[in-house]
Design an enzyme around this catalytic site. Sequence first.
Site, mmCIF file in Angstrom:
data_model
loop_
_atom_site.group_PDB
_atom_site.id
_atom_site.type_symbol
_atom_site.label_atom_id
_atom_site.label_comp_id
_atom_site.label_asym_id
_atom_site.label_seq_id
_atom_site.Cartn_x
_atom_site.Cartn_y
_atom_site.Cartn_z
ATOM 1 N N GLU A 172 1.103 -0.851 0.359
ATOM 2 C CA GLU A 172 -0.306 0.198 -0.288
ATOM 3 C C GLU A 172 1.116 1.699 0.434
ATOM 4 O O GLU A 172 0.582 1.681 -0.770
ATOM 5 C CB GLU A 172 -1.078 0.417 1.215
ATOM 6 C CG GLU A 172 -1.725 -1.339 1.296
ATOM 7 C CD GLU A 172 -2.815 -0.495 2.063
ATOM 8 O OE1 GLU A 172 -2.929 0.199 3.446
ATOM 9 O OE2 GLU A 172 -3.859 -1.665 3.081
ATOM 10 N N SER A 190 3.892 -21.200 -0.603
ATOM 11 C CA SER A 190 4.120 -22.877 -0.682
ATOM 12 C C SER A 190 3.230 -23.092 -2.062
ATOM 13 O O SER A 190 3.139 -22.668 -2.184
ATOM 14 C CB SER A 190 3.766 -22.714 0.561
ATOM 15 O OG SER A 190 3.759 -22.909 1.914
ATOM 16 N N ASP A 239 -5.665 -9.533 1.389
ATOM 17 C CA ASP A 239 -5.605 -8.778 1.981
ATOM 18 C C ASP A 239 -6.162 -9.092 3.559
ATOM 19 O O ASP A 239 -8.066 -8.168 3.514
ATOM 20 C CB ASP A 239 -5.838 -7.144 1.105
ATOM 21 C CG ASP A 239 -6.221 -5.852 1.544
ATOM 22 O OD1 ASP A 239 -5.319 -5.843 2.924
ATOM 23 O OD2 ASP A 239 -5.960 -4.852 1.244
#
Length: 781
Positions: free
Chosen positions: A159, A252, A324
């Site tokens: 951001e 991952s 988010d």
Amino acid sequence: MPVASETLTVPGLDAPAEIRLDRHGIAHLRAGSRRDAFFVQGFNAARDRLWQLDLWRRRGLGLLAESFGPGYLAQDRAARSFVYRGDMEAEWAAYGAPDTRAVVEAFVAGLNAWIDLAGREPERLAPEFAATGTRPGRWEAADVVRVRSHALVRNAASEVARARVAARGALALDRYRKALAPPHDPVVPDGLAALPDDLLDLVRLATAGVGFGPERLAARRDEADRWCRVDEDGAVTAAPVPEAGEAPPEGSNNWAVGPGRTATGRPILASDPHRAYTLPSLRYVVHLTAPGLDVIGAGEPALPGISIGHNGHAAFSLTIAPLDQEDVTAYETHPDDPDLYRYGDGWERMRRVAERIPVRGGPDEPVSLAFTRHGPVIHADPAARRAFALRTVWSEPGTSAYLASLAYLDARSPEAFGAALRHWSAPSVNQVYADADGRIAWFVAGLAPRRPNWDGLMPVPGDGRYEWDGFHAADDLPRAIDPPRGFVATANEMNLPADYPAEARRLGFEWLEPWRAERIHAVLDGQDRHGLAESMALQGDDLSLPARRLAGHAAVLPPAPDIAAAQAVLAGFDGRLHEESGAALLAEIWWIHHLRPALLAHLAPDAATRALLAPGDAETLLPLLDAADPGLAPAERDALLVGTLAAAYRDCASRFGADDAAWAWGRFHHARFLHPLSRVNGGAFDVGPLPVGGSGASVMNTSYRPETGRLTVGASFRMVVDVGDWDASVFVNAPGQSGDPRSPHYADHAALWAGRGYRPMLYTREAVDAATERVIALRPG
């Protein structure tokens, strides 16, 4: 081999139990009740990882200065801003397992039992305690859940970076810093404030690891505030550092292949979480057996239970799903009282919390922490009448990372597993499941804020115009049970289904690059009969799709004397970054040190803007080479490719010798596991260096520091489960299972891991007993 044994009397244990250590480093814990199983898990974790555990607790609660002196005060102050301070009854109730509190209390009682034993017998303490003149602190159950700053949430740093790009009038270029998906045009919030250069220093300090150096350990009280910056390696320093970019992405891979596509007719589940390489390893593999409980797999040593593994019927694993989960908020403060900030039509007062930090060798340090309705204040400038806070899911009950895995340890169907995940909050994850009935599934789980009037991609004013409207229900998040494709796989990519209302729900727009996911799906799609060997090979797959594309560009360049030798090295290169490959070395040096910077320079001639875009997003930069760009004519593109390839060849010759036949990727790209005390004891406890293949773009994710080639983030733990034939399952945990440098299992996985090898992950009683090398019998006190 003879089996070593000892018997210990342990107050707090209800009935006899035992720890059986197999030759592969796994501790198999057997107890007479679930409560005792988690007690023994805590006892064993402290036996094998106490130095790591003590640092984990002290870092998270802001207690480092108590052991290590004033040089750690700034880090302690930062950490205390993010400790959970909400209602503890709501906290314990939020995880889905009705016995969560009892489990954590039993686990902590086991930790303290070992600490008490080591207090009576100091020779049992890991040598780091003697080296630093410290002793481990005792735990409370609340310590396990109040620490939040170890979790992976996002996207505050991005951001801020995007807002700085926008402030320079270059928002259209931000896609070359970070791609957005699905396609989305970021919206600049009304009233976006100018951002100070050190805005995120406190956040970085709160989430930094613990490091040691002679200067910091010797710091005086009047020097404490100097140790407040975090360098690009994540180390706390007193020296000035350039504005830090975003930390390397941690992700991952995982997949579950259904019985219709496997050679055995049983599902196969694979998992290799990618986190920062640490010593000891972040993960710890353990086997817990008690009436009604028989689970094996990996968790974090400071938590009870496991989060990746199996329960004898169902196997499960997770990757990060980059939702988010945080926002930076900016405030106008009152001219006469900086603790008042504008909210709505009036002023609201910050909440102040006064605490005292114990300091080794001196009096406690008083601190005052400030909080707004949105979260901890991370920066304040009374003269400029502004302040900033971080709103994060950390502040919500139930967001202690991975603890909600306790709710799914007993799951025996995808439906039961999905129901348990309704209580999963942090980090946001892709959970993959496979069971002995032949069923497989994928679920996205995590707290996802609802942002009714903005996209979460830039800081927003904290005056009430931009507020979360609760969180998306678990049913709003994507999932698939027994898909017709016959497998599920995730790699942190944008994997929202095509018909998912992404723009309406705004779960997040920033995902990891797609290369690993594309490769995994291509391999699994091309295999009718997938087996354990194929899963292991895929976890060790070092093919880089970007490197293969670069080799293709090099092959079709017009002949030129400057690049003839480089083209010869890359001739026939298929993109595989094997540690012995000279072509891999040239391709990576070309991209990282020459071609990518040149593309950014073309896009952003202004140096200050270009610095904000660095290092650049391959997902949006590479296509510039595939087709004519309005600002990059074919001849200009060829000139850029030729010039940077020639420079890369000269660079490699300078660093690795004029004989390009002797070049090898592993000469530069290497793993070195650094102990926290490395700078104090001359690296006596370090492991490596080890040549390693792959890169951040390959399934075998081995991201690295461009300047040194040392690995930073990737899969130190790998696991492949044969669902139903449990003893055939395998794992590796680098550099080793133990955190004690005196243990034979401290570094015994390192070379095996670097060479893409595995150890058995034994499960049945017969197999475990046959592989046992040591038994610790525990008797109640």
